[in-house]
Enzyme design. Sequence first.
Site, PDB file in Angstrom:
ATOM      1  N   LYS A 167      40.076  41.161  42.504  1.00 18.53           N
ATOM      2  CA  LYS A 167      41.306  41.771  42.008  1.00 18.53           C
ATOM      3  C   LYS A 167      42.349  40.687  41.859  1.00 18.53           C
ATOM      4  CE  LYS A 167      40.687  46.200  44.232  1.00 18.53           C
ATOM      5  NZ  LYS A 167      41.287  47.331  44.842  1.00 18.53           N
ATOM      6  N   HIS A 178      44.866  39.625  49.001  1.00 16.74           N
ATOM      7  CA  HIS A 178      43.772  40.584  48.788  1.00 16.74           C
ATOM      8  C   HIS A 178      42.706  39.980  47.866  1.00 16.74           C
ATOM      9  CE1 HIS A 178      42.765  45.050  47.599  1.00 16.74           C
ATOM     10  NE2 HIS A 178      41.792  44.483  48.278  1.00 16.74           N
TER      11      HIS A 178
END
Length: 132
Positions: free
Chosen positions: A121, A115
Site C-alpha cells: 500500500k 504501513h
Amino acid sequence: MRTIKELILHCTATPEGRNVSVEQVDEMHRLRGFKCIGYHFLIGLKGEIQNGRPIEQIGAHCTGRNQNSIGIAYVGGVDRNNKPKDTRTPEQKQALKKLVDDLKKRFPGVTVHGHNEYANKACPSFDVKKEF
Ligand SMILES: [Zn+2]
C-alpha cells in the site's frame, strides 16, 4: 499493559483538506467489522491528537503486526483524485513528531514504521524511514 515494540504510521486515505473526526473513522471501521476504530491515535488537520482505541488494547491497523504495535493515523493521504499524496499540514507534521517522541520515551526501544513496509500500500504516503 501489552508489550509495545513498534509504532506504525498510517493515513486515513481521505482527500486533502477534508477533516475527518475520530467518530467518523470509528464508524467506518465498525462498518468494516472491527469492534471500534482500529487506530490508537488520529491526528486531525489542525494537529489535534485524538485518542482512538485505548493503547492497552490490540489495534486493527496492520495485518500481522497488531499484537505489539501502536497504530497512528493522520487525516488525509490522498489528493482529490484519490492518488497517494503526503497531504500533512505543518500542524500535523509537528503533532506527529511530538506524539512519536512521547511514545518513544514511554516505550523505550520502539521502532517507527510506515504501513507500506508491511503491506503493498502507499499508506502513509510519505517516507517514514527518512523522517523518523
Ligand atoms: Zn495504513
